[in-house]
Design an enzyme around this catalytic site. Structure first.
Site, short mmCIF file in Angstrom:
data_model
loop_
_atom_site.label_atom_id
_atom_site.label_comp_id
_atom_site.label_asym_id
_atom_site.label_seq_id
_atom_site.Cartn_x
_atom_site.Cartn_y
_atom_site.Cartn_z
CG HIS A 268 -2.99 2.42 6.07
ND1 HIS A 268 -3.07 1.38 6.94
CD2 HIS A 268 -2.21 3.35 6.68
CE1 HIS A 268 -2.39 1.66 8.04
NE2 HIS A 268 -1.86 2.84 7.91
CG ASN B 52 -1.52 0.66 12.54
OD1 ASN B 52 -2.26 0.75 11.56
ND2 ASN B 52 -0.45 1.41 12.70
FE1 HDE Z 1 -2.61 7.02 9.33
N1 HDE Z 1 -3.07 7.92 7.57
N2 HDE Z 1 -1.36 8.56 9.77
N3 HDE Z 1 -1.96 6.07 11.02
N4 HDE Z 1 -3.75 5.46 8.90
C1 HDE Z 1 -3.90 7.42 6.64
O1 HDE Z 1 -5.59 8.65 5.59
C2 HDE Z 1 -1.35 9.75 9.14
C3 HDE Z 1 -1.09 6.54 11.94
C4 HDE Z 1 -4.05 4.40 9.71
O2 HDE Z 1 -8.49 2.00 5.83
C5 HDE Z 1 -4.20 8.41 5.55
O3 HDE Z 1 -7.45 8.16 4.41
C6 HDE Z 1 -0.49 10.68 9.84
C7 HDE Z 1 -1.13 5.76 13.15
C8 HDE Z 1 -4.96 3.51 9.04
O4 HDE Z 1 -8.76 3.96 4.91
C9 HDE Z 1 -3.43 9.66 5.98
C10 HDE Z 1 0.03 9.96 10.90
C11 HDE Z 1 -2.06 4.79 12.93
C12 HDE Z 1 -5.21 4.10 7.81
C13 HDE Z 1 -2.79 9.20 7.25
C14 HDE Z 1 -0.53 8.63 10.85
C15 HDE Z 1 -2.57 5.00 11.59
C16 HDE Z 1 -4.45 5.31 7.75
C17 HDE Z 1 -3.95 7.93 4.16
C18 HDE Z 1 1.03 10.44 11.93
C19 HDE Z 1 -2.50 3.66 13.85
C20 HDE Z 1 -6.07 3.54 6.70
C21 HDE Z 1 -5.31 7.80 3.51
C22 HDE Z 1 0.59 11.56 12.68
C23 HDE Z 1 -3.01 4.12 15.12
C24 HDE Z 1 -7.51 3.88 6.88
C25 HDE Z 1 -6.25 8.19 4.51
C26 HDE Z 1 -8.32 3.23 5.78
C27 HDE Z 1 -4.47 6.20 6.67
C28 HDE Z 1 -2.05 10.04 7.99
C29 HDE Z 1 -0.17 7.62 11.76
C30 HDE Z 1 -3.56 4.12 11.04
C31 HDE Z 1 -2.46 10.20 4.97
C32 HDE Z 1 -0.21 12.10 9.43
C33 HDE Z 1 -0.31 5.99 14.42
C34 HDE Z 1 -5.52 2.21 9.58
O5 HDE Z 1 -4.31 10.72 6.25
#
Ligand code: HDE
Length: 704
Positions: free
Chosen positions: A92, A165
């Site tokens: 993202h 999402n």
């Molecule tokens: Fe994320 N995800 N994610 N994700 N995600 C990040 O956090 C992570 C997941 C989502 O505009 C990171 O600040 C793991 C699902 C959005 O700043 C990180 C897992 C969904 C955004 C991270 C998921 C998301 C992130 C990268 C599996 C939808 C952007 C930078 C367990 C429900 C937020 C940060 C923004 C961002 C980890 C799965 C949505 C690395 C470990 C499912 C919208 O922390």
């Protein structure tokens, strides 16, 4: 010599000062202008507040001599510059953030104590960031990709982050798989490409070995991942959460955002061309909409269900690869979000905003979804490395807007001078130190947990194909053809034949016809075997609510009409088209061979919004081509003009033409159909422009 150099550089710096607006100065100085210089402008100073006399020349031993280490102005400026970037988000990274507010329209008091969900009419400020997932922060806006939909509500009871999402399900069922998924989708580590694309070997290799991804694969191959605008996407909290009421009873909840402008997507070929024409297409679209006062708006809706109801679902709601159909649990609209203010500074706000799914408020709680549970750890951890300090919550964009305080102390970039002798709790020395509030403070749902400890995936998570099949069968014929063609496109970029075959094997469980179309599109010699399914595929009722075409709105609001003109065009026809489109709430842009405009038939000059070569028709939702016969002749040898009409036709857009426009269509070999209308019939144009000409697609594209 010396005085001449000095003079010319001073001239430059004067110009710079002259162009700084009052607004800029206020932002730079955080509202406190350091008024040392003469005139209206604040003095340029070092970070220590020392006024700088010359910002164009470093300190040299003599005019053509070495630069001196003593130059603290130079060293401070360059050192700061060297550290301007922070690590981009691992996923993202590319995003667009906007301020706005949430307004509750229906109370959920029966279900929760959270004030944001019970105080009807209350407006809660928020910051929303919509992002792509796979590409770096400088990547294009229009790859085929999921869009992140993250909202930070600054509620009276603390920050609540809903980090979702634009697709209601996810690729994997367990957080431990996430690093592998992300490594597979990101650019391949040995070569550093492709960026922002799933169409490569490592992604499909991983997916073909991960049956639980199949439902998400259907969604990402649909047109949902190539949106027309960030204002035209849905948002989903994905996981089940809990609401807790005053009696301590909990109810499960899924969160939904539904765009007021309806859903709208691009055609794949169009998305690819937009990437070249305007890599910032979505960010610019949002910026322009807000600047023009067309504030994007979404309805906020919930699906509420009890444990007993969940027990009767033909899937496990804790499995994030499953969704709950609207037909099964209806959506209840309880509020709206309006985005109405662009950030003052992109870095300070959009880049530094730190969303954490773990940020919730009293009255809301997590479910046991194992993906959500892993996320609760990940986001704070990633902020520590991205923002570099446990005090990242003090950055204005992240700080709560309600009072907050505790006994955590010090750390990198501590902004507060925390006063007093006491930094521990309990204490008897301070009346002012913060204390816990058992009644009003956050409480988790009191649920009983029993079972065997272990690394065991629940049996109830085993069905990987039923909802994928249901999604595919719910689509219109056009959408099914787009899904099949997207799969053919993506798998055609995969070099390893066994990976292509493995994917087609999975598709056989989803729908034999789809597998057949993709196999044919890939020219596979024989149909691959389907892998063994962990659970039998259930035949679920199709749901029209899963379609995108079904959720498009018959409107021109938020859409853009491009009018191609040249010298000699008829001004009255242009005026009528423009008025009709604007009355239908569209934005109209004039495109001409020269940006200064074109000399119309009546001799007047009409300025253009863009030059033809830089404003192709992919940037518009519908076009009008208003040309004199001479104008059409001149443009007949201009490939940008030919592409303008051919692409508009190929991307299923309405085209209004006058006599000259018809000539250009002829030169471009573009046929007339129901979507090509007489420019004088503005009603017909507006009606055709409100939709895509789906029936035209078979004439312009061989779909799988
Ligand atoms: Fe994320 N995800 N994610 N994700 N995600 C990040 O956090 C992570 C997941 C989502 O505009 C990171 O600040 C793991 C699902 C959005 O700043 C990180 C897992 C969904 C955004 C991270 C998921 C998301 C992130 C990268 C599996 C939808 C952007 C930078 C367990 C429900 C937020 C940060 C923004 C961002 C980890 C799965 C949505 C690395 C470990 C499912 C919208 O922390």
């Amino acid at each position: 010599m010396m005085s001449k150099d000095k003079k010319s550089n001073l001239g430059k710096s004067k110009h710079g000062k002259g162009s700084a607006s009052k607004g800029d100065a206020e932002v730079a100085a955080g509202g406190e202008l350091h008024q040392i210089a003469g005139g209206d402008h604040p003095a340029l100073t070092t970070n220590q507040g020392v006024a700088i006399s010359d910002n164009q020349n470093s300190l040299r031993a003599h005019p053509r001599g070495p630069t001196l280490l003593e130059d603290f102005v130079l060293r401070e400026k360059i050192t700061h510059f060297d550290h301007e970037r922070i690590p981009e988000r691992i996923v993202h990274a590319r995003g667009t953030g906007v301020h706005g507010f949430f307004e509750l329209t229906a109370s959920l008091e029966q279900y929760t104590t959270a004030k944001i969900l019970t105080e009807v009419g209350e407006k809660t400020p928020l910051f929303t960031r919509i992002s792509t997932v796979a590409g770096g922060s400088g990547s294009i806006d229009t790859p085929r990709d999921v869009r992140g939909f993250a909202v930070k509500f600054y509620t009276k009871e603390g920050n609540w982050d809903l980090v979702g999402n634009n697709i209601p399900v996810f690729f994997i069922q367990d957080a431990i798989k996430f690093p592998d998924l992300v490594h597979a989708v990101k650019m391949e580590p040995d070569r550093g490409f492709p960026q922002a694309a799933t169409a490569h070997d490592t992604f499909w290799d991983y997916i073909s070995l991960t049956p639980e991804s199949m439902h998400m694969v259907m969604w990402i191959m649909s047109d949902r991942t190539i949106p027309r605008s960030l204002r035209m996407i849905e948002g989903f909290g994905v996981h089940s959460f809990r609401l807790i009421n005053a009696a301590g009873e909990s109810t499960f909840v899924k969160f939904h955002w539904r765009p007021k402008l309806g859903l709208q997507s691009t055609i794949w070929d169009e998305a690819v061309k937009i990437a070249g024409a305007d890599p910032d297409f979505h960010r610019r679209d949002m910026f322009d909409a807000i600047a023009a006062g067309g504030f994007p708006e979404w309805e906020f809706a919930v699906q509420l269900f009890t444990q007993e109801e969940a027990n009767s679902f033909p899937f496990d709601h804790l499995d994030p690869t499953k969704l709950i159909l609207e037909e099964l649990v209806p959506l209840k609209v309880i509020g709206r979000m309006v985005l109405d203010r662009w950030p003052r500074n992109f870095f300070a706000e959009t880049e530094q905003v730190a969303y954490c799914p773990g940020n919730i408020v009293p009255g809301i709680d997590f479910s046991n979804d194992p993906l959500l549970q892993g996320r609760l750890f990940s986001y704070i951890d990633t902020q520590l490395s991205r923002l570099g300090s446990p005090n990242f919550h003090q950055i204005p964009i992240n700080a709560p807007k309600c009072p907050f305080g505790n006994l955590q102390r010090d750390g990198h970039m501590q902004m507060a001078a925390q006063e007093g002798r006491v930094a521990y709790e309990p204490n008897s020395l301070s009346q002012n130190a913060p204390r816990e509030t058992p009644a009003k403070g956050f409480h988790s749902a009191a649920v009983t947990e029993t079972g065997v400890k272990g690394r065991i995936r629940a049996e109830s998570f085993a069905d990987h194909y039923s909802q994928a099949r249901q999604f595919y069968l719910s689509q219109t014929a056009h959408e099914q053809a787009h899904i099949a063609s997207a799969l053919v496109f993506e798998l055609s970029k995969v070099e390893h034949v066994h990976v292509r075959e493995a994917m087609v094997g999975h598709l056989r469980h989803i729908e034999e016809d789809l597998a057949g179309r993709v196999a044919k599109g890939l020219a596979l010699e024989k149909m691959p075997d389907a892998p063994e399914a962990a659970a039998p595929v259930q035949e679920l009722e199709p749901s029209p609510a899963l379609q995108l075409i079904g959720k498009m709105k018959d409107t021109l609001e938020g859409r853009v009409v491009g009018v191609l003109i040249a010298d000699g065009s008829d001004g009255s026809v242009i005026k009528n088209i423009k008025k009709a489109a604007m009355d239908a709430k569209a934005v109209v842009k004039i495109v001409a061979p020269k940006v200064g405009g074109a000399k119309l038939a009546d001799g007047s000059m009409l300025p253009a919004d863009g030059q033809l070569a830089g404003m192709p028709s992919v940037l518009f939702d519908a076009v009008a081509v208003i040309l004199s016969e001479d104008g059409a002749k001149t443009l007949s040898v201009e490939s940008a003009a030919i592409d303008f009409v051919r692409d508009a036709f190929g991307h299923l857009k309405a085209i209004a033409v006058d006599k000259g426009g018809t000539e250009l269509l002829k030169t471009a070999n573009v046929e007339h159909d129901a979507g090509v209308v007489d420019a004088n019939d503005t009603d017909a144009f507006v009606a055709a422009a409100k939709t895509r000409q789906w029936d035209r697609e078979k004439l312009v594209r061989i779909l799988a």
